[in-house]
Design a protein around this motif. Structure first.
Motif, mmCIF file in Angstrom:
data_model
loop_
_atom_site.group_PDB
_atom_site.id
_atom_site.type_symbol
_atom_site.label_atom_id
_atom_site.label_comp_id
_atom_site.label_asym_id
_atom_site.label_seq_id
_atom_site.Cartn_x
_atom_site.Cartn_y
_atom_site.Cartn_z
ATOM 1 N N TRP A 167 0.822 -1.219 0.000
ATOM 2 C CA TRP A 167 0.000 0.000 0.000
ATOM 3 C C TRP A 167 0.843 1.251 0.000
ATOM 4 O O TRP A 167 0.335 2.347 -0.244
ATOM 5 C CB TRP A 167 -1.028 0.007 1.131
ATOM 6 C CG TRP A 167 -0.491 -0.204 2.519
ATOM 7 C CD1 TRP A 167 -0.501 -1.360 3.225
ATOM 8 C CD2 TRP A 167 0.114 0.782 3.376
ATOM 9 N NE1 TRP A 167 0.071 -1.178 4.458
ATOM 10 C CE2 TRP A 167 0.453 0.142 4.581
ATOM 11 C CE3 TRP A 167 0.415 2.134 3.245
ATOM 12 C CZ2 TRP A 167 1.082 0.802 5.638
ATOM 13 C CZ3 TRP A 167 1.040 2.802 4.300
ATOM 14 C CH2 TRP A 167 1.362 2.134 5.483
ATOM 15 N N PHE A 169 2.797 1.920 -2.282
ATOM 16 C CA PHE A 169 2.783 2.387 -3.676
ATOM 17 C C PHE A 169 1.608 3.339 -3.881
ATOM 18 O O PHE A 169 1.715 4.317 -4.618
ATOM 19 C CB PHE A 169 2.656 1.233 -4.682
ATOM 20 C CG PHE A 169 3.560 0.056 -4.449
ATOM 21 C CD1 PHE A 169 4.770 0.205 -3.783
ATOM 22 C CD2 PHE A 169 3.195 -1.198 -4.905
ATOM 23 C CE1 PHE A 169 5.591 -0.888 -3.555
ATOM 24 C CE2 PHE A 169 4.011 -2.296 -4.698
ATOM 25 C CZ PHE A 169 5.211 -2.150 -4.014
ATOM 26 N N ASN A 170 0.488 3.011 -3.245
ATOM 27 C CA ASN A 170 -0.676 3.903 -3.327
ATOM 28 C C ASN A 170 -0.324 5.262 -2.746
ATOM 29 O O ASN A 170 -0.619 6.299 -3.329
ATOM 30 C CB ASN A 170 -1.864 3.328 -2.545
ATOM 31 C CG ASN A 170 -2.421 2.070 -3.176
ATOM 32 O OD1 ASN A 170 -2.279 0.989 -2.630
ATOM 33 N ND2 ASN A 170 -3.039 2.212 -4.325
ATOM 34 N N LEU A 171 0.346 5.199 -1.582
ATOM 35 C CA LEU A 171 0.738 6.425 -0.895
ATOM 36 C C LEU A 171 1.749 7.194 -1.746
ATOM 37 O O LEU A 171 1.631 8.409 -1.924
ATOM 38 C CB LEU A 171 1.353 6.039 0.451
ATOM 39 C CG LEU A 171 1.355 7.097 1.530
ATOM 40 C CD1 LEU A 171 -0.070 7.524 1.833
ATOM 41 C CD2 LEU A 171 2.045 6.553 2.778
ATOM 42 N N LEU A 173 2.213 7.102 -4.985
ATOM 43 C CA LEU A 173 1.616 7.704 -6.180
ATOM 44 C C LEU A 173 0.806 8.942 -5.805
ATOM 45 O O LEU A 173 0.873 9.968 -6.479
ATOM 46 C CB LEU A 173 0.722 6.695 -6.915
ATOM 47 C CG LEU A 173 0.173 7.222 -8.251
ATOM 48 C CD1 LEU A 173 1.278 7.317 -9.288
ATOM 49 C CD2 LEU A 173 -0.953 6.346 -8.767
#
Lengths: 279, 416
Positions: A167, A169-171, A173
């Motif tokens: 997660w 990566f979500n942060l 991006l």
């Protein structure tokens, strides 16, 4: 814009600082131009901008090269500052009138400047770096670090997943996009206005390209620094030759290109934001 | 020949014909019938005349060669034009239409159920809808197996397109679906037939059937939503097998009218190559017609943004969810079931691991329950961006105001 090619000039930015700024602005403009297509992928111009770099793969390659260059330049700068302070024993880098580190004086300067804005006092006697210049510097340094880390996570997600949860990566991006919005908006509006477009500097301040400022300008704009230098024995030790006309021409060219690209991009962003909020 | 002799011979011929005719009629009368059915030669005696026309100038010629080359060559004219069997020649101006039912009762019964017959029944005399002759021809009628036939696979699309690709007929006939021939020509099926000469690629009748062309709302129609998979599965049997195992087939079988079948994603007449980039990008929007929020959240990701820019080399819906056999994550067989995520992500991200797949491919920063961290960071940046731009807008605005005032004061009068 009045650039004096004669008279008494004082050194403001050394070659290293000027080079850092040119690398920084080149990378920043390029990163913005190659990153904005993703941030505004629903806009027709997003795709056109990506195609300018040979499609999203081309834009991605350019983005990564410039990102790596910018990160390297900023790391180089931090190492250089630490080297100057710790190894060469240069004083005044971390505290004092010539330091980039925010000082109590910056708060009183800000208050004084706002009082001047509303006609309740004279303009503060600024030192070597004004509070808005320090804000620019730290915003860029902090922003580059954050964007760099987030960018590296997105560039190497599999490697990142060995130390970070997916997660992140979500942060990464989200932060990369939000910080980009902040940085692009700040540089192409606030920095452009404060540094170049405001009355008295319009259309641009060439000091970052020539490295020198006239004695008159120093006295007028940074009275605090001027008085301090005079009290310490005059500005003579800092005196340099006025910038050559070639240097000025080159500065104008680079400055005009940078301002034009930046303003073009901010116009596209404003167009997109308006279009989307009206739709 | 002298004139008197010519008149004499004419009288003789007439008398001879009269006697023969009279004798024939007498014989018929004796047998209980009125007139002997005219032979094909009798008909052609007049109808081979190329100048023979109706009052409205439409030709009445029947080419003996064409008739001889048709599958009906061995029939009598009166087998189809049955009202002529007992008519006196020259016959009446208006005849009953040729009735194909006399021999082709099954196709005729199928046809009667179809949209064309229905339209003709509704709008007798004025309907433009196809009759038997519209597709099969009249005196030139040939079996579908004959390459010269209008219903041969090579020509069938053109035969249907004569109306369904003709803007005038479409407008006058109020054909709701519009021009289907043009998109079909560009579709993968049309190209296969017309460019690659693949006669096994479907033409109109393969999906719509030939005689019983029913509206798609009719549950018996092969293009009725519930039956489309079976229809396509006639050729795409392997895909039908996959589809049948998927959640969409389950939904379709349960009678959900919104459940996607083949044509929902692939369209009916505009079917594209599925390995083409434009198709892959377009179909995401198709998923979004039902799964709007899911596509919205996908658009927030790198995958979603890159595909939105028009580049297809990153994951879109089907790359993770599968296409025909799409299954919910709760199904252990699903590509997105927790146990299968590493393999699914690993198809592109070599080395993906359990930590890697904690990534949320459908993030929603406004959904606190989905990710509190993202929600807080979203809040933080909203405040940060608004605060920063708000502060500096004010700062720059005041600065501009003060500077211009001071400069005006300096240049135009005493300083402010």
């Amino acid at each position: 814009m009045t650039v004096q090619t004669s008279g008494r000039h004082v050194r403001r930015f050394d070659r290293k600082a000027r080079l850092l700024h040119v690398v920084l602005m080149t990378c920043f403009l390029g990163l913005a131009a190659t990153g904005l297509p993703l941030l505004f992928s629903e806009e027709g111009w997003g795709r056109a901008l990506a195609l300018l770099f040979g499609g999203f793969r081309g834009a991605g390659v350019v983005h990564r090269i410039l990102g790596a260059t910018l990160l390297a330049a900023m790391i180089g700068h931090v190492v250089d500052v630490l080297w100057r302070a710790l190894v060469k024993g240069e004083r005044g880098l971390f505290w004092g009138p010539t330091s980039m580190v925010p000082q109590p004086r910056d708060i009183t300067d800000l208050i004084g400047q706002v009082r001047w804005f509303v006609g309740r006092g004279p303009q503060p006697r600024f030192e070597h770096f004004t509070y808005w210049e320090k804000f620019d510097y730290w915003a860029v340094l902090w922003g580059t670090a954050l964007m760099g880390v987030a960018g590296l996570i997105l560039w190497f997600p599999v490697a990142a997943s060995r130390v970070l949860p997916g997660w992140s990566f979500n942060l990464a991006l989200f932060v990369h996009g939000a910080e980009a919005t902040l940085a692009i908006g700040f540089i192409f509006v606030v920095h452009f206005f404060n540094g170049h477009l405001r009355p008295g500097k319009f259309p641009m301040d060439l000091v970052i390209f020539t490295g020198t400022v006239s004695e008159a300008e120093l006295r007028h704009e940074r009275r605090g620094e001027f008085d301090r230098l005079m009290a310490a024995g005059g500005v003579e030790p800092l005196m340099v030759a006025p910038p050559a006309s070639d240097t000025i021409r080159r500065g104008r060219l680079i400055g005009t290109a940078g301002l034009s690209i930046g303003i073009a991009l901010i116009v596209l962003i404003i167009y997109a934001v308006l279009r989307q909020s009206l739709a | 020949m002298r004139p008197c002799l010519r008149v004499t011979s004419a009288i003789l011929v007439f008398a001879g014909w009269a006697i023969v005719a009279d004798a024939g009629q007498a014989a018929q009368a004796a047998a209980g019938t009125a007139v002997p059915a005219p032979t094909n030669d009798d008909c052609l005696a007049c109808h081979s005349d190329r100048s023979l026309k109706r009052a409205d100038d439409t030709p009445l010629t029947v080419d003996a060669t064409v008739l001889g080359g048709s599958i009906h060559a061995s029939l009598s004219c009166t087998d189809c034009h049955q009202d002529l069997a007992a008519a006196e020649l020259p016959h009446a101006d208006t005849l009953a239409p040729a009735d194909c039912r006399s021999c082709h009762d099954e196709p005729q019964a199928s046809y009667a159920r179809g949209v064309h017959a229905q339209s003709r029944a509704r709008d007798a005399g004025r309907s433009l809808a196809a009759s038997c002759a519209s597709c099969h021809g009249t005196h030139d009628i040939k079996p579908a197996s004959d390459p010269a036939s209008k219903t041969h696979p090579q020509h069938l699309v053109a035969t249907c397109a004569a109306c369904h690709g003709n803007p005038d007929v479409i407008a006058r006939g109020h054909i709701a679906i519009g021009d289907v021939a043009t998109p079909y020509h560009d579709s993968i099926h049309g190209r296969a037939r017309e460019r690659s000469g693949l006669v096994v690629a479907p033409s109109c009748v393969d999906c719509h059937s030939s005689h019983a062309i029913l509206p798609k709302a009719d549950a018996d129609s092969p293009v009725h939503a519930a039956r489309v998979p079976t229809t396509c599965g006639t050729c795409h049997a392997g895909i039908l097998h996959q589809y049948d195992a998927g959640i969409h087939a389950t939904a379709l079988r349960s009678g959900n009218p919104a459940a996607p079948q083949c044509a929902t994603c692939h369209t009916a007449h505009t079917i594209q190559r599925t390995d083409s980039e434009p198709w892959k990008l377009d179909v995401t929007g198709e998923c979004g017609t039902c799964h709007a929020q899911v596509v919205d959240s996908f658009r927030r990701t790198f995958h979603g943004k890159v595909t939105q820019l028009g580049f297809g080399r990153v994951a879109a819906c089907a790359d993770c969810h599968g296409a025909h056999d799409v299954q919910p994550a709760t199904n252990p067989a699903s590509t997105i079931a927790t146990a299968n995520l590493v393999a699914t992500c690993g198809r592109c991200h070599d080395g993906a691991n359990a930590s890697f797949v904690e990534y949320d491919p459908h993030p929603d920063p406004s959904n606190y329950a989905r990710s509190p961290v993202l929600w807080w960071v979203n809040r933080l940046y909203t405040v940060l961006i608004a605060g920063c731009f708000g502060f500096f807008a004010l700062h720059s605005g005041l600065w501009f105001f003060r500077s211009t005032r001071e400069r005006r004061g300096r240049h135009g009068g005493p300083a402010a």
